[in-house]
Design a protein around this motif. Sequence first.
Motif, PDB file in Angstrom:
ATOM      1  N   LEU A 162      35.158  47.871  36.731  1.00  0.00           N
ATOM      2  CA  LEU A 162      34.098  47.038  36.160  1.00  0.00           C
ATOM      3  C   LEU A 162      32.755  47.351  36.805  1.00  0.00           C
ATOM      4  O   LEU A 162      31.735  47.483  36.115  1.00  0.00           O
ATOM      5  CB  LEU A 162      34.434  45.558  36.349  1.00  0.00           C
ATOM      6  N   ALA A 163      32.760  47.471  38.137  1.00  0.00           N
ATOM      7  CA  ALA A 163      31.518  47.782  38.838  1.00  0.00           C
ATOM      8  C   ALA A 163      31.015  49.169  38.456  1.00  0.00           C
ATOM      9  O   ALA A 163      29.805  49.374  38.249  1.00  0.00           O
ATOM     10  CB  ALA A 163      31.738  47.695  40.350  1.00  0.00           C
ATOM     11  N   GLY A 164      31.932  50.129  38.350  1.00  0.00           N
ATOM     12  CA  GLY A 164      31.540  51.484  37.947  1.00  0.00           C
ATOM     13  C   GLY A 164      30.937  51.506  36.556  1.00  0.00           C
ATOM     14  O   GLY A 164      29.934  52.185  36.315  1.00  0.00           O
ATOM     15  N   LEU A 165      31.534  50.756  35.636  1.00  0.00           N
ATOM     16  CA  LEU A 165      31.000  50.698  34.272  1.00  0.00           C
ATOM     17  C   LEU A 165      29.632  50.041  34.257  1.00  0.00           C
ATOM     18  O   LEU A 165      28.726  50.493  33.540  1.00  0.00           O
ATOM     19  CB  LEU A 165      31.973  49.929  33.370  1.00  0.00           C
ATOM     20  N   ALA A 166      29.461  48.986  35.058  1.00  0.00           N
ATOM     21  CA  ALA A 166      28.167  48.299  35.112  1.00  0.00           C
ATOM     22  C   ALA A 166      27.072  49.232  35.627  1.00  0.00           C
ATOM     23  O   ALA A 166      25.961  49.273  35.076  1.00  0.00           O
ATOM     24  CB  ALA A 166      28.270  47.057  36.003  1.00  0.00           C
ATOM     25  N   LEU A 186      24.466  42.766  31.914  1.00  0.00           N
ATOM     26  CA  LEU A 186      24.178  41.598  32.744  1.00  0.00           C
ATOM     27  C   LEU A 186      25.414  40.696  32.836  1.00  0.00           C
ATOM     28  O   LEU A 186      25.772  40.222  33.916  1.00  0.00           O
ATOM     29  CB  LEU A 186      22.998  40.824  32.159  1.00  0.00           C
ATOM     30  N   ILE A 187      26.068  40.481  31.694  1.00  0.00           N
ATOM     31  CA  ILE A 187      27.309  39.687  31.687  1.00  0.00           C
ATOM     32  C   ILE A 187      28.368  40.368  32.539  1.00  0.00           C
ATOM     33  O   ILE A 187      29.094  39.722  33.309  1.00  0.00           O
ATOM     34  CB  ILE A 187      27.807  39.506  30.247  1.00  0.00           C
ATOM     35  N   LEU A 188      28.454  41.681  32.429  1.00  0.00           N
ATOM     36  CA  LEU A 188      29.445  42.450  33.185  1.00  0.00           C
ATOM     37  C   LEU A 188      29.205  42.326  34.690  1.00  0.00           C
ATOM     38  O   LEU A 188      30.153  42.140  35.465  1.00  0.00           O
ATOM     39  CB  LEU A 188      29.391  43.910  32.744  1.00  0.00           C
ATOM     40  N   VAL A 189      27.948  42.411  35.105  1.00  0.00           N
ATOM     41  CA  VAL A 189      27.612  42.299  36.526  1.00  0.00           C
ATOM     42  C   VAL A 189      27.960  40.910  37.058  1.00  0.00           C
ATOM     43  O   VAL A 189      28.578  40.774  38.123  1.00  0.00           O
ATOM     44  CB  VAL A 189      26.114  42.606  36.749  1.00  0.00           C
ATOM     45  N   LEU A 215      40.453  33.914  34.101  1.00  0.00           N
ATOM     46  CA  LEU A 215      39.482  33.331  33.171  1.00  0.00           C
ATOM     47  C   LEU A 215      38.171  34.121  33.128  1.00  0.00           C
ATOM     48  O   LEU A 215      37.435  34.044  32.143  1.00  0.00           O
ATOM     49  CB  LEU A 215      39.199  31.873  33.552  1.00  0.00           C
ATOM     50  N   PHE A 216      37.875  34.861  34.196  1.00  0.00           N
ATOM     51  CA  PHE A 216      36.646  35.659  34.203  1.00  0.00           C
ATOM     52  C   PHE A 216      36.730  36.852  33.254  1.00  0.00           C
ATOM     53  O   PHE A 216      35.748  37.574  33.064  1.00  0.00           O
ATOM     54  CB  PHE A 216      36.310  36.123  35.622  1.00  0.00           C
ATOM     55  N   SER A 217      37.903  37.067  32.683  1.00  0.00           N
ATOM     56  CA  SER A 217      38.025  38.111  31.659  1.00  0.00           C
ATOM     57  C   SER A 217      37.359  37.679  30.358  1.00  0.00           C
ATOM     58  O   SER A 217      36.965  38.526  29.542  1.00  0.00           O
ATOM     59  CB  SER A 217      39.496  38.413  31.393  1.00  0.00           C
ATOM     60  N   ALA A 239      30.091  38.718  35.841  1.00  0.00           N
ATOM     61  CA  ALA A 239      31.547  38.532  35.843  1.00  0.00           C
ATOM     62  C   ALA A 239      32.192  39.293  37.001  1.00  0.00           C
ATOM     63  O   ALA A 239      33.132  38.788  37.643  1.00  0.00           O
ATOM     64  CB  ALA A 239      32.138  38.987  34.517  1.00  0.00           C
ATOM     65  N   THR A 240      31.696  40.502  37.294  1.00  0.00           N
ATOM     66  CA  THR A 240      32.261  41.297  38.377  1.00  0.00           C
ATOM     67  C   THR A 240      32.015  40.650  39.732  1.00  0.00           C
ATOM     68  O   THR A 240      32.921  40.583  40.585  1.00  0.00           O
ATOM     69  CB  THR A 240      31.682  42.721  38.361  1.00  0.00           C
ATOM     70  N   VAL A 241      30.795  40.171  39.950  1.00  0.00           N
ATOM     71  CA  VAL A 241      30.470  39.509  41.222  1.00  0.00           C
ATOM     72  C   VAL A 241      31.298  38.238  41.389  1.00  0.00           C
ATOM     73  O   VAL A 241      31.845  37.969  42.470  1.00  0.00           O
ATOM     74  CB  VAL A 241      28.960  39.188  41.289  1.00  0.00           C
ATOM     75  N   ALA A 242      31.411  37.445  40.318  1.00  0.00           N
ATOM     76  CA  ALA A 242      32.204  36.223  40.385  1.00  0.00           C
ATOM     77  C   ALA A 242      33.675  36.549  40.639  1.00  0.00           C
ATOM     78  O   ALA A 242      34.352  35.869  41.435  1.00  0.00           O
ATOM     79  CB  ALA A 242      32.051  35.427  39.093  1.00  0.00           C
ATOM     80  N   LEU A 243      34.164  37.590  39.993  1.00  0.00           N
ATOM     81  CA  LEU A 243      35.558  37.997  40.178  1.00  0.00           C
ATOM     82  C   LEU A 243      35.802  38.462  41.607  1.00  0.00           C
ATOM     83  O   LEU A 243      36.850  38.170  42.201  1.00  0.00           O
ATOM     84  CB  LEU A 243      35.898  39.113  39.185  1.00  0.00           C
TER      85      LEU A 243
END
Length: 270
Positions: A85-89, A233-236, A17-19, A238-242
Amino acid sequence: MALSYVGVAAINLVAALFSIPVIAAGSWLSSQVDSACVQILQWPLIGLGVAVLAVGLAGFVAAFWRLPWLLLAYFVGMLLLMVALAGLAVFVFVVTASASGHPVPSRAFLEYDLDDFSGWLRGRVDDPGRWEQIKTCLAATPVCTAVNQTYATAQELFSASWLTPLQSGCCKPPTRCGYTFVTPMFWISPISPTADPDCTAWSNDQSQLCYSCASCKAGLLQNLRREWRRADLILVVATVALLAVYALGCYAFRTAKTDELFRRYRQGYT
């Protein structure tokens, strides 16, 4: 089915769902005029979001039906996706670290300088062939016609502090050029024009305006920077939550395997 495996399946479903926010961020960028014309960040976001969704659903199926090989593939695949995801952020944060925006005399809006941006961002608009495509795309949008419809007088335009960077850079000549206002999209050239390339690039042709100006490229990059920062910001988040859900899933899986081994051990003595 062991209750612990049901928990692993539920956790993997939450990971899928975090996608949704990642895909939503990419879709939002696609709806923005400048991002739609440049087409850089939205597709990696959407692609990674879809990949997270697919892998998360695979992990749910693997845990629910207790398929060890698929569950292992889920843990490996999700780990790689989180790294991506982290690399892209981090990449988006670095390339958008520098910003532009300079006040000009007797104007409420800001004007923008291409040299203020990172080399990577400048490289996206420096190629003449690529910029020609972007320029054609921008000219087909209502970005500048909106300015013409909103501001009837010079005073209204000059006091418009909410003029977007894209409108400031592409829809009017730079203030330093000394053009005289007639309408927001029609200006009279000064008697002694400067040799500034942006000043000579301005055209009252509604399909040309200042789309060939460096100020237009700078305004576009400033617009992109604002939008990319919001998406980042959304990406960060979502990545932390994931990552948190992934760690919980690993713990739940280890607990499930321990419980399974303990049951087998007990059955061996009964």
